[in-house]
Design a protein around this motif. Structure first.
Motif, PDB file in Angstrom:
ATOM      1  N   PRO A  13      24.786 -50.760 -37.563  1.00  9.07           N
ATOM      2  CA  PRO A  13      24.811 -52.277 -37.918  1.00  9.07           C
ATOM      3  C   PRO A  13      26.414 -52.809 -37.905  1.00  9.07           C
ATOM      4  O   PRO A  13      27.108 -52.061 -38.651  1.00  9.07           O
ATOM      5  CB  PRO A  13      24.221 -52.298 -39.145  1.00  9.07           C
ATOM      6  N   GLY A  14      26.653 -53.922 -37.349  1.00 10.62           N
ATOM      7  CA  GLY A  14      28.004 -54.335 -37.458  1.00 10.62           C
ATOM      8  C   GLY A  14      28.628 -53.946 -35.755  1.00 10.62           C
ATOM      9  O   GLY A  14      29.788 -54.435 -35.752  1.00 10.62           O
ATOM     10  N   GLY A  64      26.961 -67.161 -30.822  1.00 14.87           N
ATOM     11  CA  GLY A  64      28.255 -66.574 -31.687  1.00 14.87           C
ATOM     12  C   GLY A  64      28.254 -64.884 -31.686  1.00 14.87           C
ATOM     13  O   GLY A  64      29.524 -64.731 -31.853  1.00 14.87           O
ATOM     14  N   ARG A  65      27.391 -64.386 -31.269  1.00 17.85           N
ATOM     15  CA  ARG A  65      27.512 -62.989 -31.401  1.00 17.85           C
ATOM     16  C   ARG A  65      27.422 -62.235 -29.923  1.00 17.85           C
ATOM     17  O   ARG A  65      28.008 -61.271 -29.882  1.00 17.85           O
ATOM     18  CB  ARG A  65      26.366 -62.375 -32.333  1.00 17.85           C
ATOM     19  N   SER A  83      28.470 -57.801 -33.680  1.00 17.17           N
ATOM     20  CA  SER A  83      27.983 -57.951 -34.904  1.00 17.17           C
ATOM     21  C   SER A  83      26.455 -57.592 -34.938  1.00 17.17           C
ATOM     22  O   SER A  83      25.627 -58.519 -35.369  1.00 17.17           O
ATOM     23  CB  SER A  83      28.376 -59.362 -35.322  1.00 17.17           C
ATOM     24  N   LEU A  84      26.070 -56.409 -34.318  1.00 21.72           N
ATOM     25  CA  LEU A  84      24.719 -56.303 -34.020  1.00 21.72           C
ATOM     26  C   LEU A  84      23.939 -56.056 -35.560  1.00 21.72           C
ATOM     27  O   LEU A  84      24.305 -55.566 -36.591  1.00 21.72           O
ATOM     28  CB  LEU A  84      24.558 -55.013 -33.306  1.00 21.72           C
ATOM     29  N   LYS A  85      22.815 -56.338 -35.516  1.00 23.06           N
ATOM     30  CA  LYS A  85      21.785 -56.154 -36.547  1.00 23.06           C
ATOM     31  C   LYS A  85      20.632 -55.423 -36.291  1.00 23.06           C
ATOM     32  O   LYS A  85      20.189 -55.400 -35.063  1.00 23.06           O
ATOM     33  CB  LYS A  85      21.470 -57.764 -37.055  1.00 23.06           C
ATOM     34  N   SER A 120      20.816 -49.184 -35.888  1.00 22.41           N
ATOM     35  CA  SER A 120      20.465 -48.323 -37.123  1.00 22.41           C
ATOM     36  C   SER A 120      21.596 -47.712 -37.710  1.00 22.41           C
ATOM     37  O   SER A 120      22.454 -47.122 -37.147  1.00 22.41           O
ATOM     38  CB  SER A 120      19.365 -47.393 -36.817  1.00 22.41           C
ATOM     39  N   SER A 121      21.471 -47.471 -39.070  1.00 20.65           N
ATOM     40  CA  SER A 121      22.582 -46.709 -39.641  1.00 20.65           C
ATOM     41  C   SER A 121      21.993 -45.021 -40.013  1.00 20.65           C
ATOM     42  O   SER A 121      22.666 -44.412 -40.402  1.00 20.65           O
ATOM     43  CB  SER A 121      22.872 -47.137 -41.079  1.00 20.65           C
TER      44      SER A 121
END
Length: 121
Positions: A13-14, A64-65, A83-85, A120-121
């Motif tokens: 993420p991010g 914006g991303r 800025s991936l979620k 994913s983290s």
């Protein structure tokens, strides 16, 4: 005509990823080139589009991303994703409206095989 997408993978993420999609085969002209995505259990949705004239369109969820660009000389479209979620996790598909003949004004709708993006983290 074929569309070959690449660039998917696992990212935290991010983070950022850049997808590419190259069109090949009998191509006279390409109108719009687009990126769609489909998450598990959800419908396919448009995430970015770009006309041959350079006009772009994004849904609010990625505005914006994500940035869609085209290299007309290479018949390639890119999707820069920043800025991936976690909710961006999906299979991403490229799509293009392509005219194959200078004589026959028929425009075909083509899809590439998807490329998986996992956030994913």
């Amino acid at each position: 005509v074929q569309l070959q997408a690449s660039g998917g993978g696992l990212v935290q993420p991010g983070g950022s990823l850049r997808l590419s999609c190259a069109a090949s085969g009998s191509i006279f002209s390409i109108n719009a080139m687009n990126w769609y995505r489909q998450a598990p259990g959800k419908q396919r949705e448009l995430v970015a589009s770009r006309t041959s004239g350079g006009s772009t369109n994004y849904p609010d969820s990625v505005k914006g991303r994500f940035t869609i660009t085209r290299d007309n000389g290479k018949n390639t479209v890119y999707l820069q994703m920043n800025s991936l979620k976690a909710e961006d996790t999906a299979v991403y598909y490229c799509n293009a409206a392509i005219r194959s003949s200078p004589v026959v004004p028929k425009v075909g709708d083509y899809w590439g095989k998807g490329t998986l993006v996992t956030v994913s983290s």
